[in-house]
Design an enzyme around this catalytic site. Structure first.
Site, PDB file in Angstrom:
ATOM      1  N   TYR A 183       0.814  -1.212   0.000  1.00 26.76           N
ATOM      2  CA  TYR A 183       0.000   0.000   0.000  1.00 26.76           C
ATOM      3  C   TYR A 183       0.851   1.267   0.000  1.00 26.76           C
ATOM      4  O   TYR A 183       0.379   2.343  -0.371  1.00 26.76           O
ATOM      5  CB  TYR A 183      -0.938   0.027   1.206  1.00 26.76           C
ATOM      6  N   LYS A 234       3.610 -15.363   2.621  1.00 28.85           N
ATOM      7  CA  LYS A 234       3.637 -16.131   1.368  1.00 28.85           C
ATOM      8  C   LYS A 234       5.095 -16.381   1.013  1.00 28.85           C
ATOM      9  O   LYS A 234       5.582 -16.056  -0.077  1.00 28.85           O
ATOM     10  CB  LYS A 234       2.896 -15.370   0.267  1.00 28.85           C
ATOM     11  N   ASP A 266      -2.821 -18.280   1.788  1.00 33.11           N
ATOM     12  CA  ASP A 266      -3.943 -18.986   1.171  1.00 33.11           C
ATOM     13  C   ASP A 266      -4.483 -20.067   2.105  1.00 33.11           C
ATOM     14  O   ASP A 266      -5.698 -20.266   2.222  1.00 33.11           O
ATOM     15  CB  ASP A 266      -3.550 -19.571  -0.192  1.00 33.11           C
ATOM     16  N   ASP A 290      -5.337  -6.875   5.892  1.00 33.61           N
ATOM     17  CA  ASP A 290      -6.549  -6.204   5.420  1.00 33.61           C
ATOM     18  C   ASP A 290      -7.598  -7.229   5.013  1.00 33.61           C
ATOM     19  O   ASP A 290      -8.775  -7.151   5.395  1.00 33.61           O
ATOM     20  CB  ASP A 290      -6.178  -5.310   4.234  1.00 33.61           C
ATOM     21  N   ASP A 294     -11.004  -8.878   7.478  1.00 35.63           N
ATOM     22  CA  ASP A 294     -12.369  -8.775   6.959  1.00 35.63           C
ATOM     23  C   ASP A 294     -13.025 -10.149   6.894  1.00 35.63           C
ATOM     24  O   ASP A 294     -14.219 -10.304   7.190  1.00 35.63           O
ATOM     25  CB  ASP A 294     -12.370  -8.127   5.567  1.00 35.63           C
TER      26      ASP A 294
END
Length: 385
Positions: A183, A234, A266, A290, A294
């Protein structure tokens, strides 16, 4: 079906009710004896309120009333200053984060944010999007860690999209790195490649110091909970994640009492649905945090139930619900204010060190839910709405 909107009136009742022995549900956040009489103010704090866009002003208004009442019952007074941010700031002064807003926020003891964004500004250039103001606010306050709890309350176990036996008892804290990664990484932008095609690009980048400080905070958080920390990355394909895993493993040597595990993002996304109770504290980078936080929110039944705290090494913390601005229901008195109310509880606990006032608010939320009050997002048959 009876109709009774979940709002300050309901929370006011439970904030003022005297309760000797906490119920089993109130023990989730720790019980205490409530008193209906206000105390003389012995402490005072300066808070900056950033209502923002969409439902932001509505939920902040409810949370402000709850804050003031809880404060009065505990002898705490507040100086509240409201400032524009996001789309509201774009409409009033032409930028998503005015210099004056950031200056006032920096001078506060803590900052409460409502919500940012909306369809109205979707086609703005990047630097004129409301969300750019939020990123700049986080960076300007120096808050690098976002704490997002996902707790399935007993009263709302049936509101989860998962079976009760899977959802009931879930209590997860997601610690998200907030000011690094893709970001904020440079370079980013648009250009044309050698084939003449338009391309967009971003950079996922982390330094050792950025990883070390979020790792230490996550280990400290796990130490205050159940002593388990899962680091999500990852590392099988991304160099930034390889460094992340290396540094978290190194920092773990400072915390021999904490059980550390690693998981690819994942797999973590799948495990949160398959067996969420295996998790205690999760630490991860900006973009993974993020997304996973959620996802975790839906374990609880609604994103409208989840607060968050963003903290740094010094200066005021930023406290906000994790839900968006929901422009489709803004102004209709349909928004669930509980995530913002619980953000106020986190503000009191983590931002000001006022544990008793924080518990008072959390018990008031549990009390309102025990009385059957609901908004549409957490409504189930047989409950008030």
């Amino acid at each position: 079906m009876a109709s009774s909107q979940l709002n300050f009136t309901n929370l006011n009742v439970t904030l003022n009710v005297t309760s000797g022995t906490p119920s089993s549900s109130s023990r989730k956040w720790g019980g205490f004896r409530c008193s209906s009489s206000s105390r003389p103010s012995s402490k005072s704090y300066k808070l900056t309120l950033l209502p923002g866009d969409g439902i932001g002003p509505e939920v902040v208004s409810v949370a402000k009333d709850v804050l003031l009442l809880a404060g009065s019952l505990e002898g705490i007074s507040f100086q509240l200053i409201e400032m524009p941010v996001g789309g509201a700031a774009l409409d009033s002064v032409g930028v998503p984060l005015p210099d004056e807003t950031l200056a006032v926020a920096r001078e506060a003891d803590a900052v409460l944010l409502g919500a940012i964004g909306g369809y109205k500004w979707d086609n703005n250039e990047h630097h004129l999007k409301p969300e750019t103001g939020l990123l700049a606010l986080r960076s300007g306050l120096g808050v690098f860690a976002n704490l997002r709890p996902a707790t399935v309350l007993p009263q709302l176990a049936d509101s989860s999209t998962l079976k009760r036996e899977i959802a009931e008892g879930v209590d997860i804290m997601v610690v998200r790195e907030l000011t690094g990664g893709i970001y904020f990484g440079q370079p980013r932008g648009f250009k044309t490649n050698e084939k003449g095609e338009d391309i967009g690009f971003n950079t996922e980048i982390y330094s050792s110091s950025e990883i070390d400080r979020i790792a230490r905070l996550a280990f400290e958080t796990a130490r205050k909970r159940r002593g388990k920390l899962c680091s999500v990355d990852k590392a099988n394909v991304l160099e930034a994640s390889m460094l992340w895993r290396q540094r978290v493993t190194e920092i773990a040597q400072e915390y021999p009492d904490i059980e550390l595990s690693h998981m690819y993002v994942d797999n973590a996304a799948m495990q949160l649905i398959r067996d969420p109770k295996q998790f205690d504290t999760i630490v991860t980078n900006n973009i993974f945090g993020d997304i996973l936080s959620d996802e975790a929110s839906m374990l609880t039944g609604s994103i409208g139930m989840l607060p968050s705290a963003s903290v740094g090494e010094s200066g005021p913390g930023l406290f906000e619900p994790i839900h968006g601005s929901a422009p489709d229901i803004a102004g209709q008195d349909k928004a669930n204010p509980l995530a913002t109310v619980l953000s106020v509880a986190m503000l009191l606990r983590y931002g000001l060190g006022e544990e008793i006032a924080a518990k008072r608010i959390e018990n008031a939320v549990l009390g309102a839910l025990d009385m059957g009050f609901r908004t549409g997002d957490i409504f189930s048959t047989g409950k008030f709405e």
